[in-house]
Design an enzyme around this catalytic site. Structure first.
Site, PDB file in Angstrom:
ATOM      1  N   ASP A 188       0.862  -1.187   0.000  1.00 10.92           N
ATOM      2  CA  ASP A 188       0.000   0.000   0.000  1.00 10.92           C
ATOM      3  C   ASP A 188       0.894   1.232   0.000  1.00 10.92           C
ATOM      4  O   ASP A 188       0.655   2.217   0.691  1.00 10.92           O
ATOM      5  CB  ASP A 188      -0.932  -0.005   1.224  1.00 10.92           C
ATOM      6  CG  ASP A 188      -2.052   1.036   1.114  1.00 10.92           C
ATOM      7  OD1 ASP A 188      -2.316   1.514  -0.012  1.00 10.92           O
ATOM      8  OD2 ASP A 188      -2.655   1.372   2.143  1.00 10.92           O
ATOM      9  N   ASP A 205       2.410   2.395   8.005  1.00  8.68           N
ATOM     10  CA  ASP A 205       1.188   1.666   7.623  1.00  8.68           C
ATOM     11  C   ASP A 205       1.502   0.318   6.965  1.00  8.68           C
ATOM     12  O   ASP A 205       1.327   0.138   5.759  1.00  8.68           O
ATOM     13  CB  ASP A 205       0.354   2.554   6.675  1.00  8.68           C
ATOM     14  CG  ASP A 205      -1.117   2.175   6.688  1.00  8.68           C
ATOM     15  OD1 ASP A 205      -1.465   1.210   7.383  1.00  8.68           O
ATOM     16  OD2 ASP A 205      -1.900   2.845   6.006  1.00  8.68           O
TER      17      ASP A 205
HETATM   18  N1  ADP Z   1       4.349   7.061  14.025  1.00  9.77           N
HETATM   19  C1  ADP Z   1       3.589   8.073  13.604  1.00  9.77           C
HETATM   20  N2  ADP Z   1       3.924   9.356  13.897  1.00  9.77           N
HETATM   21  C2  ADP Z   1       3.160  10.391  13.473  1.00  9.77           C
HETATM   22  N3  ADP Z   1       2.034  10.237  12.745  1.00  9.77           N
HETATM   23  C3  ADP Z   1       1.641   8.987  12.426  1.00  9.77           C
HETATM   24  C4  ADP Z   1       2.397   7.845  12.826  1.00  9.77           C
HETATM   25  N4  ADP Z   1       1.768   6.731  12.370  1.00  9.77           N
HETATM   26  C5  ADP Z   1       0.673   7.169  11.708  1.00  9.77           C
HETATM   27  N5  ADP Z   1       0.582   8.515  11.725  1.00  9.77           N
HETATM   28  C6  ADP Z   1      -0.484   9.334  11.121  1.00  9.77           C
HETATM   29  O1  ADP Z   1      -1.697   8.619  11.152  1.00  9.77           O
HETATM   30  C7  ADP Z   1      -2.189   8.406   9.826  1.00  9.77           C
HETATM   31  C8  ADP Z   1      -2.830   7.031   9.710  1.00  9.77           C
HETATM   32  O2  ADP Z   1      -1.892   6.034   9.994  1.00  9.77           O
HETATM   33  P1  ADP Z   1      -1.724   4.760   9.068  1.00  9.77           P
HETATM   34  O3  ADP Z   1      -0.758   3.844   9.726  1.00  9.77           O
HETATM   35  O4  ADP Z   1      -1.407   5.209   7.674  1.00  9.77           O
HETATM   36  O5  ADP Z   1      -3.157   4.091   9.150  1.00  9.77           O
HETATM   37  P2  ADP Z   1      -4.368   3.953   8.116  1.00  9.77           P
HETATM   38  O6  ADP Z   1      -4.489   2.487   7.904  1.00  9.77           O
HETATM   39  O7  ADP Z   1      -5.536   4.520   8.838  1.00  9.77           O
HETATM   40  O8  ADP Z   1      -4.012   4.694   6.851  1.00  9.77           O
HETATM   41  C9  ADP Z   1      -0.992   8.600   8.928  1.00  9.77           C
HETATM   42  O9  ADP Z   1      -1.353   9.018   7.647  1.00  9.77           O
HETATM   43  C10 ADP Z   1      -0.184   9.634   9.662  1.00  9.77           C
HETATM   44  O10 ADP Z   1      -0.653  10.934   9.354  1.00  9.77           O
HETATM   45 MG    MG Z   2      -2.288   4.969   5.827  1.00  8.68          MG
END
Ligand code: ADP
Ligand code: MG
Length: 253
Positions: A188, A205
Site C-alpha cells: 500500500d 502503515d
Molecule cells: N508514528 C507516527 N507518527 C506520526 N504520525 C503517524 C504515525 N503513524 C501514523 N501517523 C499518522 O496517522 C495516519 C494514519 O496512519 P496509518 O498507519 O497510515 O493508518 P491507516 O491504515 O488509517 O491509513 C498517517 O497518515 C499519519 O498521518
Molecule cells: Mg495509511
C-alpha cells in the site's frame, strides 16, 4: 492544522461518539469494552500518562498521539468492527509467516495488528526508516511518534513542490531497502503512507505488507512502484533512485 482544530474536525464529523463511548452500547464501536481494557493494559505497562489528541481517523484504524513520562508516542487502534475481513485475509493467508497463526489463534484482527508490528520490527532490523515499534496488545500498536511538539510529520502528499524531490528520493531509497533487504513488499505504498520529517522519509502503515513469498508479491510490488511513478509524473519529479529488484531475481542473471 493545529491540534485543536484537528480534534474539532473529527468531533464535528461525528468520528467520536461520546455517548456510545460511555454507554453500554458497545457493538461496532472502536472503544468497545475490550479495546478499553487493552488501552488500559498498554498505558499501565508503558507509563503512558494521557491521550494527547487524535491524529487520524480512517475506516479501519484510529491513530492518537499519547504522552509518556518523557516521550510522545503513537497509538494505532484497529477498529474491531469495520476491518474488512475478506480484504485483509488476502494479505495474511498468503504470507508464510502468518498462515499458522491464522489457523491456531482466534481473531484475525489481532493477527493483523501483530503483522504490522512484526513488519515494523523486521524493517528496523534492516535499518529501514520506520517508526520504532514499542508494543502490540491485541488490536493496538504503540510506536514512536514522528513529528515535533506542534504537529505530526506531514505525509509526502502534503509537501510543497519545492521540497518534494529529496523526500521522494528518500522514500524510494527506504522502499528499495525494504524490498531487497527485508524482503517485504509494502503493498500500500504511496504518497499517503510516507511521513516526511527533517529531510528524511519514513515508511508507515504496514499491516498489509507481505513477505516476497506471498503469491501476489510481484503484483503488489508492481502496484507500489506504479503509485510512485504516477506521483512523480504528476509532480514533475525525477526518478533518481533505482527501483528495487524482486528478491532473488538479481541472482538469476
Ligand atoms: N508514528 C507516527 N507518527 C506520526 N504520525 C503517524 C504515525 N503513524 C501514523 N501517523 C499518522 O496517522 C495516519 C494514519 O496512519 P496509518 O498507519 O497510515 O493508518 P491507516 O491504515 O488509517 O491509513 C498517517 O497518515 C499519519 O498521518
Ligand atoms: Mg495509511
Amino acid at each position: 492544522m493545529d491540534e485543536r482544530s484537528a480534534l474539532k474536525q473529527l468531533i464535528d464529523r461525528d468520528e467520536f461518539n461520546f455517548n456510545d463511548f460511555l454507554g453500554e452500547k458497545t457493538e461496532g464501536l472502536v472503544f468497545d469494552r475490550r479495546t478499553l481494557d487493552n488501552i488500559y493494559t498498554l498505558f499501565k505497562q508503558f507509563n503512558i500518562k494521557y491521550v494527547d489528541y487524535p491524529i487520524s481517523s480512517g475506516k479501519e484504524s484510529l491513530v492518537f498521539k499519547v504522552e509518556g513520562e518523557r516521550k510522545a508516542a503513537v497509538m494505532k487502534i484497529f477498529k474491531t468492527s469495520t476491518l474488512r475481513f475478506q480484504h485483509i485475509n488476502e494479505y495474511i493467508e498468503g504470507d508464510p509467516r502468518f498462515m499458522k497463526q491464522r489457523k491456531s489463534r482466534g481473531s484475525l484482527i489481532f493477527v493483523w495488528a501483530r503483522k504490522e508490528y512484526a513488519n515494523l520490527l523486521e524493517c528496523k532490523k534492516f535499518k529501514i526508516r520506520v517508526p520504532d515499534p514499542v508494543a502490540v496488545e491485541k488490536n493496538i500498536i504503540l510506536m514512536k511518534y514522528i513529528g515535533d511538539k506542534k504537529s505530526p510529520a506531514k505525509k509526502l502528499k502534503d509537501i510543497n513542490q519545492d521540497e518534494l524531490q529529496p523526500y521522494f528520493d528518500s522514500a524510494m531509497a527506504e522502499y528499495k531497502k525494504m524490498v531487497e533487504k527485508a524482503k517485504l513488499i509494502h503493498a500500500d505504498f504511496s504518497e499517503y503512507n510516507i511521513l516526511c520529517y527533517r529531510k528524511k522519509s519514513y515508511i508507515i502503515d504496514m499491516g498489509q505488507a507481505v513477505s516476497y513469498k506471498h503469491p501476489m508479491a510481484r503484483d503488489f510490488l508492481a502496484r507500489d512502484l506504479g503509485n510512485m511513478r504516477a506521483f512523480a509524473r504528476r509532480n514533475a519529479l525525477s526518478l533518481n533512485i533505482k527501483e528495487p529488484k524482486f528478491p532473488g531475481d538479481q541472482d538469476e542473471q
